[in-house]
Design an enzyme around this catalytic site. Structure first.
Site, PDB file in Angstrom:
ATOM      1  N   SER A  14       0.820  -1.225   0.000  1.00  0.00           N
ATOM      2  CA  SER A  14       0.000   0.000   0.000  1.00  0.00           C
ATOM      3  C   SER A  14       0.850   1.271   0.000  1.00  0.00           C
ATOM      4  CB  SER A  14      -0.915   0.021   1.231  1.00  0.00           C
ATOM      5  OG  SER A  14      -1.587   1.264   1.270  1.00  0.00           O
ATOM      6  N   SER A  16      -0.549   4.170   0.580  1.00  0.00           N
ATOM      7  CA  SER A  16      -1.281   5.160   1.385  1.00  0.00           C
ATOM      8  C   SER A  16      -0.418   5.749   2.506  1.00  0.00           C
ATOM      9  CB  SER A  16      -2.557   4.541   1.956  1.00  0.00           C
ATOM     10  OG  SER A  16      -3.440   4.263   0.911  1.00  0.00           O
ATOM     11  N   LYS A  62     -13.788  -4.212   3.250  1.00  0.00           N
ATOM     12  CA  LYS A  62     -14.676  -3.036   3.180  1.00  0.00           C
ATOM     13  C   LYS A  62     -16.104  -3.350   3.635  1.00  0.00           C
ATOM     14  CE  LYS A  62     -11.937  -0.863  -0.418  1.00  0.00           C
ATOM     15  NZ  LYS A  62     -11.859  -0.310  -1.755  1.00  0.00           N
ATOM     16  N   ASN A  83     -14.663   2.492   3.298  1.00  0.00           N
ATOM     17  CA  ASN A  83     -13.196   2.489   3.186  1.00  0.00           C
ATOM     18  C   ASN A  83     -12.546   3.545   4.068  1.00  0.00           C
ATOM     19  OD1 ASN A  83     -13.823   4.813   1.655  1.00  0.00           O
ATOM     20  ND2 ASN A  83     -11.912   4.589   0.541  1.00  0.00           N
ATOM     21  N   ASP A  98     -14.271   5.885  -2.090  1.00  0.00           N
ATOM     22  CA  ASP A  98     -13.905   5.300  -3.394  1.00  0.00           C
ATOM     23  C   ASP A  98     -14.785   5.858  -4.507  1.00  0.00           C
ATOM     24  OD1 ASP A  98     -11.875   3.600  -2.519  1.00  0.00           O
ATOM     25  OD2 ASP A  98     -13.265   1.950  -2.093  1.00  0.00           O
ATOM     26  N   GLY A 118     -17.750  -6.214 -14.092  1.00  0.00           N
ATOM     27  CA  GLY A 118     -17.439  -6.621 -12.715  1.00  0.00           C
ATOM     28  C   GLY A 118     -18.577  -6.238 -11.789  1.00  0.00           C
ATOM     29  N   GLY A 226      -6.245   3.462 -12.537  1.00  0.00           N
ATOM     30  CA  GLY A 226      -6.766   3.682 -11.192  1.00  0.00           C
ATOM     31  C   GLY A 226      -5.921   4.579 -10.294  1.00  0.00           C
TER      32      GLY A 226
HETATM   33  P1  NDP Z   1     -13.967  -7.873  -5.749  1.00  0.00           P
HETATM   34  O1  NDP Z   1     -13.174  -9.069  -5.382  1.00  0.00           O
HETATM   35  O2  NDP Z   1     -15.028  -7.365  -4.853  1.00  0.00           O
HETATM   36  O3  NDP Z   1     -14.699  -8.196  -7.192  1.00  0.00           O
HETATM   37  C1  NDP Z   1     -13.975  -8.729  -8.255  1.00  0.00           C
HETATM   38  C2  NDP Z   1     -14.854  -8.764  -9.508  1.00  0.00           C
HETATM   39  O4  NDP Z   1     -14.006  -9.151 -10.598  1.00  0.00           O
HETATM   40  C3  NDP Z   1     -16.002  -9.789  -9.471  1.00  0.00           C
HETATM   41  O5  NDP Z   1     -17.088  -9.259 -10.192  1.00  0.00           O
HETATM   42  C4  NDP Z   1     -15.393 -10.987 -10.234  1.00  0.00           C
HETATM   43  O6  NDP Z   1     -16.367 -11.788 -10.868  1.00  0.00           O
HETATM   44  C5  NDP Z   1     -14.579 -10.265 -11.279  1.00  0.00           C
HETATM   45  N1  NDP Z   1     -13.430 -11.022 -11.825  1.00  0.00           N
HETATM   46  C6  NDP Z   1     -12.341 -11.441 -11.148  1.00  0.00           C
HETATM   47  N2  NDP Z   1     -11.449 -11.998 -12.007  1.00  0.00           N
HETATM   48  C7  NDP Z   1     -12.002 -11.898 -13.243  1.00  0.00           C
HETATM   49  C8  NDP Z   1     -11.561 -12.282 -14.543  1.00  0.00           C
HETATM   50  N3  NDP Z   1     -10.377 -12.880 -14.744  1.00  0.00           N
HETATM   51  N4  NDP Z   1     -12.382 -12.029 -15.599  1.00  0.00           N
HETATM   52  C9  NDP Z   1     -13.569 -11.413 -15.423  1.00  0.00           C
HETATM   53  N5  NDP Z   1     -14.054 -11.036 -14.218  1.00  0.00           N
HETATM   54  C10 NDP Z   1     -13.268 -11.274 -13.139  1.00  0.00           C
HETATM   55  O7  NDP Z   1     -12.896  -6.738  -6.109  1.00  0.00           O
HETATM   56  P2  NDP Z   1     -13.032  -5.157  -5.970  1.00  0.00           P
HETATM   57  O8  NDP Z   1     -14.291  -4.722  -6.643  1.00  0.00           O
HETATM   58  O9  NDP Z   1     -12.781  -4.736  -4.574  1.00  0.00           O
HETATM   59  O10 NDP Z   1     -11.757  -4.677  -6.819  1.00  0.00           O
HETATM   60  C11 NDP Z   1     -11.662  -4.885  -8.227  1.00  0.00           C
HETATM   61  C12 NDP Z   1     -10.356  -4.282  -8.729  1.00  0.00           C
HETATM   62  O11 NDP Z   1     -10.350  -2.870  -8.541  1.00  0.00           O
HETATM   63  C13 NDP Z   1      -9.108  -4.799  -7.987  1.00  0.00           C
HETATM   64  O12 NDP Z   1      -8.101  -5.028  -8.943  1.00  0.00           O
HETATM   65  C14 NDP Z   1      -8.725  -3.651  -7.062  1.00  0.00           C
HETATM   66  O13 NDP Z   1      -7.329  -3.620  -6.814  1.00  0.00           O
HETATM   67  C15 NDP Z   1      -9.153  -2.454  -7.894  1.00  0.00           C
HETATM   68  N6  NDP Z   1      -9.479  -1.260  -7.063  1.00  0.00           N
HETATM   69  C16 NDP Z   1      -8.805  -0.085  -7.284  1.00  0.00           C
HETATM   70  C17 NDP Z   1      -9.073   1.052  -6.532  1.00  0.00           C
HETATM   71  C18 NDP Z   1      -8.304   2.318  -6.775  1.00  0.00           C
HETATM   72  O14 NDP Z   1      -8.327   3.213  -5.922  1.00  0.00           O
HETATM   73  N7  NDP Z   1      -7.668   2.475  -7.903  1.00  0.00           N
HETATM   74  C19 NDP Z   1     -10.106   1.048  -5.467  1.00  0.00           C
HETATM   75  C20 NDP Z   1     -10.803  -0.234  -5.347  1.00  0.00           C
HETATM   76  C21 NDP Z   1     -10.480  -1.344  -6.121  1.00  0.00           C
HETATM   77  P3  NDP Z   1     -17.210 -12.919 -10.059  1.00  0.00           P
HETATM   78  O15 NDP Z   1     -18.345 -12.188  -9.378  1.00  0.00           O
HETATM   79  O16 NDP Z   1     -17.681 -13.816 -11.154  1.00  0.00           O
HETATM   80  O17 NDP Z   1     -16.248 -13.574  -9.132  1.00  0.00           O
END
Ligand code: NDP
Length: 263
Positions: A14, A16, A62, A83, A98, A118, A226
């Site tokens: 992190s 942060s 979260k 968050n 966020d 997603g 991001g």
């Molecule tokens: P979650 O674990 O809550 O959700 C992940 C999602 O991704 C689910 O919908 C999952 O589908 C889908 N998924 C995972 N792998 C794949 C793949 N290979 N192909 C297609 N779909 C996929 O994660 P978050 O929502 O918390 O975070 C998502 C991303 O965003 C992370 O990489 C995180 O680091 C980034 N992020 C960045 C932030 C920033 O400040 N820049 C803030 C918050 C997050 P399923 O439901 O089918 O499992």
């Protein structure tokens, strides 16, 4: 001295603590920001045991943070995820920055519609802030379970296999974790078709090679990663921690952001 922390697992990566401490020094705040590797979701107990004044929470806590709060304020109530935590009279108060962090990147782009790929925690934050700003939101996910929350809340939802490639959407957001493995979140052919009619591609990932944005770049789309979402959410958290205007905090962080380079 006031003490702040970021909770997560993993947490060593992190940025942060660096960004917050950099700005605290610049602003002469009597405060320090550290990191804490959480191995249980007993957030409230740990928050008070560490005598924290505030904290940020990252993956995968979260939702647990939301449940740990005595009171949740603002858009976090709808998102169901927190968050940012603060102590008020020995009560734990939760916020979600966020959503704001995401929206700051696109607020002046005059967008009418967005496709969120997603359906996890970050997709929830993005969906609500877009809806709040009158942007049409469509959600697509590879599996059904996580879509239930969105359809219950009246969002237009599709499984990846059922998505119509001819949709005319301004903003295509990759809110999946696919970029962690440099994979595409949808079929190459589906993305190419969507990108033909879109204006902007946004991937929540930062600081890594990203197949999604590379494909979008080849089709001459404007691309956003991001990084600024992270920075804006940090500034919004600081506003909650200290009551300092988010723009003032951003400018105090700026040199630190430059030192970090391509985080
Ligand atoms: P979650 O674990 O809550 O959700 C992940 C999602 O991704 C689910 O919908 C999952 O589908 C889908 N998924 C995972 N792998 C794949 C793949 N290979 N192909 C297609 N779909 C996929 O994660 P978050 O929502 O918390 O975070 C998502 C991303 O965003 C992370 O990489 C995180 O680091 C980034 N992020 C960045 C932030 C920033 O400040 N820049 C803030 C918050 C997050 P399923 O439901 O089918 O499992």
């Amino acid at each position: 001295m006031k003490i702040y922390a970021v909770f997560g697992n993993p947490i060593a990566h992190s940025k942060s603590p660096f960004l917050h401490n950099y700005a605290y020094d610049k602003l002469h705040l009597d405060a320090k920001y550290t990191r804490y590797l959480l191995d249980s979701s007993d957030i409230k107990e740990i928050f008070f045991k560490l005598n924290l004044n505030g904290a940020n929470v990252t993956v995968p806590f979260k939702e647990a943070a939301f449940n740990a709060c005595d009171e949740v304020r603002g858009i976090a109530q709808k998102i169901g995820a927190v968050n940012t935590l603060v102590r008020e009279n020995n009560h734990l108060i939760g916020y979600n920055t966020d959503a704001f962090g995401f929206y700051k990147n696109i607020e002046n782009k005059n967008l009418k519609s967005a496709l969120i790929i997603g359906a996890g925690g970050s997709a929830k934050a993005i969906a609500w802030i877009l809806r709040q700003n009158n942007i049409r939101v469509i959600i697509v996910n590879r599996s059904k379970q996580n879509l239930i929350y969105f359809s219950k809340n009246g969002f237009e939802c599709y499984l990846s296999n059922d998505l119509n490639n001819n949709l005319n959407i301004d903003l295509i957001i990759n809110a999946t974790s696919s970029s962690l493995k440099n994979e595409l979140p949808l079929l190459d052919s589906t993305l190419k078709a969507l990108f033909t009619r879109a204006k902007i591609a946004f991937d929540l990932m930062y600081g890594r090679k990203c197949a999604f944005l590379e494909l979008a770049k080849k089709q001459n789309l404007a691309c956003i990663d991001g990084k600024n979402m992270l920075i804006y959410q940090a500034a919004a958290s600081a506003e909650i921690f200290f009551g300092i205007n988010e723009i003032k905090f951003l400018s105090a962080m700026q040199e630190g952001i430059n030192i970090l380079g391509d985080i």
